[in-house]
Design an enzyme around this catalytic site. Sequence first.
Site, short mmCIF file in Angstrom:
data_model
loop_
_atom_site.label_atom_id
_atom_site.label_comp_id
_atom_site.label_asym_id
_atom_site.label_seq_id
_atom_site.Cartn_x
_atom_site.Cartn_y
_atom_site.Cartn_z
N GLU A 100 0.80 -1.03 -0.15
CA GLU A 100 -0.18 0.03 -0.02
C GLU A 100 0.96 1.19 -0.12
OE1 GLU A 100 -1.81 -0.73 3.71
OE2 GLU A 100 -2.97 -2.23 2.69
N TYR A 112 7.67 1.47 -8.19
CA TYR A 112 6.77 0.10 -8.00
C TYR A 112 6.31 -0.08 -9.46
CZ TYR A 112 6.97 1.04 -2.91
OH TYR A 112 7.55 1.29 -1.57
C1 LIG Z 1 10.33 5.93 -2.74
C2 LIG Z 1 11.92 5.88 -2.46
C3 LIG Z 1 12.06 4.60 -1.54
C4 LIG Z 1 12.46 5.82 -3.81
O1 LIG Z 1 14.00 5.57 -3.35
P1 LIG Z 1 15.21 6.48 -4.40
O2 LIG Z 1 16.29 5.65 -4.24
O3 LIG Z 1 15.06 7.64 -4.36
O4 LIG Z 1 14.46 5.74 -5.84
P2 LIG Z 1 15.72 5.38 -7.25
O5 LIG Z 1 16.69 6.08 -7.37
O6 LIG Z 1 15.60 3.76 -6.95
O7 LIG Z 1 14.36 5.55 -8.35
C5 LIG Z 1 13.60 4.30 -8.88
C6 LIG Z 1 12.36 4.97 -9.60
O8 LIG Z 1 11.63 6.01 -8.55
C7 LIG Z 1 11.15 6.92 -9.22
N1 LIG Z 1 11.84 8.04 -9.04
C8 LIG Z 1 12.88 8.31 -8.45
N2 LIG Z 1 12.96 9.70 -8.17
C9 LIG Z 1 11.95 10.40 -8.69
C10 LIG Z 1 11.45 11.43 -8.64
N3 LIG Z 1 12.13 12.62 -7.89
N4 LIG Z 1 10.14 11.80 -9.10
C11 LIG Z 1 9.55 10.85 -9.83
N5 LIG Z 1 9.89 9.65 -9.76
C12 LIG Z 1 10.96 9.30 -9.30
C13 LIG Z 1 11.33 6.70 -10.81
O9 LIG Z 1 10.32 5.54 -11.33
C14 LIG Z 1 12.69 5.95 -10.70
O10 LIG Z 1 12.96 5.10 -11.85
P3 LIG Z 1 14.01 5.68 -12.81
O11 LIG Z 1 15.30 6.33 -12.31
O12 LIG Z 1 14.24 4.82 -13.85
O13 LIG Z 1 13.29 6.87 -13.71
C15 LIG Z 1 12.51 6.98 -1.66
O14 LIG Z 1 11.98 8.23 -2.12
C16 LIG Z 1 12.22 7.28 -0.26
O15 LIG Z 1 12.81 6.75 0.68
N6 LIG Z 1 11.01 7.80 0.14
C17 LIG Z 1 10.37 8.03 1.64
C18 LIG Z 1 9.91 6.83 2.18
C19 LIG Z 1 8.94 6.25 1.37
O16 LIG Z 1 7.85 7.15 0.90
N7 LIG Z 1 8.72 4.99 0.88
C20 LIG Z 1 7.74 4.32 0.37
C21 LIG Z 1 6.75 3.65 1.24
S1 LIG Z 1 5.42 2.90 0.51
#
Ligand SMILES: CC(C)(COP(=O)(O)OP(=O)(O)OC[C@H]1O[C@@H](n2cnc3c(N)ncnc32)[C@H](O)[C@@H]1OP(=O)(O)O)[C@@H](O)C(=O)NCCC(=O)NCCS
Length: 149
Positions: A100, A112
């Site tokens: 979720e 995701y």
């Molecule tokens: C969600 C989270 C885990 C993503 O981790 P991340 O290391 O920043 O993401 P990645 O660098 O691996 O990027 C993976 C994908 O996320 C998406 N993404 C990453 N940054 C983004 C941005 N600024 N805007 C839109 N999409 C984005 C893209 O789909 C990206 O794929 P791509 O690089 O091929 O375009 C991180 O932002 C986080 O810790 N957020 C706070 C906690 C949270 O909300 N967790 C989810 C709970 S359900």
Amino acid sequence: MNIDLLSHRHLARCMAIDEAAPFPWGKTHWSRSLRDDHCLGLWRGADLVAISAFTLVFDELSLMNLVVASGEGGRGYGRALLLGGLEWMQQLGPSRCILEVRESNVVARGLYRSVGFGEDGIRKNYYPLGAGREDAVLMSAPLPLDEWK
Ligand SMILES: CC(C)(COP(=O)(O)OP(=O)(O)OC[C@H]1O[C@@H](n2cnc3c(N)ncnc32)[C@H](O)[C@@H]1OP(=O)(O)O)[C@@H](O)C(=O)NCCC(=O)NCCS
């Protein structure tokens, strides 16, 4: 980079990452999860850069949380831990993974979707949001993921 199981001795490091998240779980929740769930961390050398929590009920895996450390976002660590975590959990035989996510969390939803999760529905007003509430988006993916077959 390497992925490994986290245990209660990693609580302080998990809290340091969790506290910077927009909606932190908090100490009680992480403490319970480190004890009862499958928590996996992504390490860059001695630095813990991302943390996750999975549960498994029969053959259904749930991703309960995934958090990248403050200042480390957008470098592929979230995707690396999600994919590596799902692969690690595959040894326990799940046939799908559910999760979720807040409707407003476009970064997580994008991540995701990019690895094969589809959106199955909405749980109305599921999360607290300031004075109001926010919908949860329900997502799932069949396991193993296509890219591993
Ligand atoms: C969600 C989270 C885990 C993503 O981790 P991340 O290391 O920043 O993401 P990645 O660098 O691996 O990027 C993976 C994908 O996320 C998406 N993404 C990453 N940054 C983004 C941005 N600024 N805007 C839109 N999409 C984005 C893209 O789909 C990206 O794929 P791509 O690089 O091929 O375009 C991180 O932002 C986080 O810790 N957020 C706070 C906690 C949270 O909300 N967790 C989810 C709970 S359900």
